[in-house]
Design a protein around this motif. Sequence first.
Motif, PDB file in Angstrom:
ATOM      1  N   ARG A  14      29.708  22.797  16.088  1.00 57.23           N
ATOM      2  CA  ARG A  14      30.422  21.519  15.967  1.00 57.23           C
ATOM      3  C   ARG A  14      31.926  21.724  16.115  1.00 57.23           C
ATOM      4  O   ARG A  14      32.604  20.956  16.788  1.00 57.23           O
ATOM      5  CB  ARG A  14      30.139  20.882  14.598  1.00 57.23           C
ATOM      6  CG  ARG A  14      29.214  19.706  14.716  1.00 57.23           C
ATOM      7  CD  ARG A  14      28.805  19.138  13.371  1.00 57.23           C
ATOM      8  NE  ARG A  14      27.371  18.886  13.408  1.00 57.23           N
ATOM      9  CZ  ARG A  14      26.520  19.195  12.452  1.00 57.23           C
ATOM     10  NH1 ARG A  14      26.948  19.747  11.330  1.00 57.23           N
ATOM     11  NH2 ARG A  14      25.245  18.946  12.610  1.00 57.23           N
ATOM     12  N   GLU A  15      32.410  22.771  15.487  1.00 54.27           N
ATOM     13  CA  GLU A  15      33.839  23.103  15.557  1.00 54.27           C
ATOM     14  C   GLU A  15      34.277  23.294  17.007  1.00 54.27           C
ATOM     15  O   GLU A  15      35.410  23.015  17.366  1.00 54.27           O
ATOM     16  CB  GLU A  15      34.021  24.398  14.776  1.00 54.27           C
ATOM     17  CG  GLU A  15      35.414  24.736  14.343  1.00 54.27           C
ATOM     18  CD  GLU A  15      35.379  26.072  13.583  1.00 54.27           C
ATOM     19  OE1 GLU A  15      35.210  26.029  12.357  1.00 54.27           O
ATOM     20  OE2 GLU A  15      35.487  27.133  14.239  1.00 54.27           O
ATOM     21  N   ALA A  16      33.361  23.756  17.846  1.00 54.49           N
ATOM     22  CA  ALA A  16      33.679  23.996  19.258  1.00 54.49           C
ATOM     23  C   ALA A  16      33.358  22.778  20.124  1.00 54.49           C
ATOM     24  O   ALA A  16      33.493  22.831  21.351  1.00 54.49           O
ATOM     25  CB  ALA A  16      32.891  25.207  19.754  1.00 54.49           C
ATOM     26  N   GLY A  17      32.922  21.683  19.489  1.00 51.23           N
ATOM     27  CA  GLY A  17      32.670  20.447  20.231  1.00 51.23           C
ATOM     28  C   GLY A  17      31.323  20.403  20.943  1.00 51.23           C
ATOM     29  O   GLY A  17      31.108  19.576  21.826  1.00 51.23           O
ATOM     30  N   VAL A  18      30.410  21.274  20.544  1.00 51.93           N
ATOM     31  CA  VAL A  18      29.073  21.293  21.168  1.00 51.93           C
ATOM     32  C   VAL A  18      28.277  20.081  20.684  1.00 51.93           C
ATOM     33  O   VAL A  18      28.359  19.701  19.512  1.00 51.93           O
ATOM     34  CB  VAL A  18      28.342  22.622  20.823  1.00 51.93           C
ATOM     35  CG1 VAL A  18      26.911  22.612  21.318  1.00 51.93           C
ATOM     36  CG2 VAL A  18      29.110  23.801  21.401  1.00 51.93           C
ATOM     37  N   SER A  19      27.515  19.479  21.588  1.00 52.64           N
ATOM     38  CA  SER A  19      26.809  18.233  21.261  1.00 52.64           C
ATOM     39  C   SER A  19      25.635  18.460  20.308  1.00 52.64           C
ATOM     40  O   SER A  19      25.072  19.553  20.222  1.00 52.64           O
ATOM     41  CB  SER A  19      26.321  17.568  22.551  1.00 52.64           C
ATOM     42  OG  SER A  19      25.517  18.462  23.281  1.00 52.64           O
ATOM     43  N   GLU A  20      25.271  17.368  19.609  1.00 50.88           N
ATOM     44  CA  GLU A  20      24.247  17.448  18.554  1.00 50.88           C
ATOM     45  C   GLU A  20      22.865  17.820  19.101  1.00 50.88           C
ATOM     46  O   GLU A  20      22.062  18.432  18.409  1.00 50.88           O
ATOM     47  CB  GLU A  20      24.175  16.123  17.777  1.00 50.88           C
ATOM     48  CG  GLU A  20      25.405  15.840  16.917  1.00 50.88           C
ATOM     49  CD  GLU A  20      25.681  16.892  15.827  1.00 50.88           C
ATOM     50  OE1 GLU A  20      24.723  17.354  15.175  1.00 50.88           O
ATOM     51  OE2 GLU A  20      26.857  17.264  15.650  1.00 50.88           O
ATOM     52  N   ASP A  21      22.587  17.439  20.342  1.00 52.97           N
ATOM     53  CA  ASP A  21      21.267  17.774  20.910  1.00 52.97           C
ATOM     54  C   ASP A  21      21.131  19.292  21.090  1.00 52.97           C
ATOM     55  O   ASP A  21      20.058  19.858  20.857  1.00 52.97           O
ATOM     56  CB  ASP A  21      21.034  17.037  22.236  1.00 52.97           C
ATOM     57  CG  ASP A  21      22.183  17.225  23.205  1.00 52.97           C
ATOM     58  OD1 ASP A  21      23.326  16.900  22.842  1.00 52.97           O
ATOM     59  OD2 ASP A  21      21.957  17.733  24.316  1.00 52.97           O
ATOM     60  N   ILE A  22      22.236  19.940  21.462  1.00 47.98           N
ATOM     61  CA  ILE A  22      22.199  21.407  21.590  1.00 47.98           C
ATOM     62  C   ILE A  22      22.101  22.041  20.197  1.00 47.98           C
ATOM     63  O   ILE A  22      21.345  22.989  19.983  1.00 47.98           O
ATOM     64  CB  ILE A  22      23.433  21.936  22.367  1.00 47.98           C
ATOM     65  CG1 ILE A  22      23.341  21.494  23.839  1.00 47.98           C
ATOM     66  CG2 ILE A  22      23.562  23.456  22.251  1.00 47.98           C
ATOM     67  CD1 ILE A  22      24.477  21.970  24.731  1.00 47.98           C
ATOM     68  N   ILE A  23      22.830  21.488  19.247  1.00 47.34           N
ATOM     69  CA  ILE A  23      22.790  22.015  17.874  1.00 47.34           C
ATOM     70  C   ILE A  23      21.365  21.912  17.313  1.00 47.34           C
ATOM     71  O   ILE A  23      20.853  22.862  16.705  1.00 47.34           O
ATOM     72  CB  ILE A  23      23.820  21.278  16.972  1.00 47.34           C
ATOM     73  CG1 ILE A  23      25.243  21.611  17.458  1.00 47.34           C
ATOM     74  CG2 ILE A  23      23.625  21.637  15.503  1.00 47.34           C
ATOM     75  CD1 ILE A  23      26.352  20.838  16.782  1.00 47.34           C
TER      76      ILE A  23
END
Length: 196
Positions: free
Chosen positions: A74-83
């Motif tokens: 999240r801190e790196a701006g990665v989207s929730e679907d990838i998380i």
Amino acid sequence: MITRDEAFELLKKYNKDSFHIQHALTVEAVMKWYANELGYADEAEYWGIVGLLHDIDFELYPAEHCLKAPELLREAGVSEDIIHAVCSHGYGITVDCGETIDVEPTREMEKVLFAADELTGLIWAAALMRPSKSTKDMELKSLKKKYKSKGFAAGCSREVIERGANQLGWDLNDLLEKTLHAMADCEDAINDAISA
Ligand SMILES: [Fe+2]
């Protein structure tokens, strides 16, 4: 969406061990292979990025594997679907801090990641026992034999691999055959990526 190069940089921010980088590149390549194989060719890069990032928290936070990942991503701006996909590869596994991961793999991509991740480790270990040190000349029957031998690569959980096959609705043999095929097809590309 995060680009492949950004994902690789992010991986390297939290992972310095060459074994972990190699594993991430292997799972990336195998996920791309599966995307093409299963009719998701237009999502192959996306499947690969998930593979690249799936163990992002493992080197620094092994006891909180899959629990620390959302924060780093999240801190790196990665989207929730990838998380979600990253966390779901630990579904049902109790990590060393005592928590059990409850994020269930729902999309086919997530189920493939769950099933193939642990197995790639076992297949590499089997390859290293061979004179060629390669998956390219490995027969399915020799892989099956190694798989059945409890003392071989004991750290690769057969229970997790079998649960992975079940989640996909595949026979275990089918999963072994496809994943071996994926690794043999991708071996040169993985080695190139490692030495790049
Ligand atoms: Fe992994």
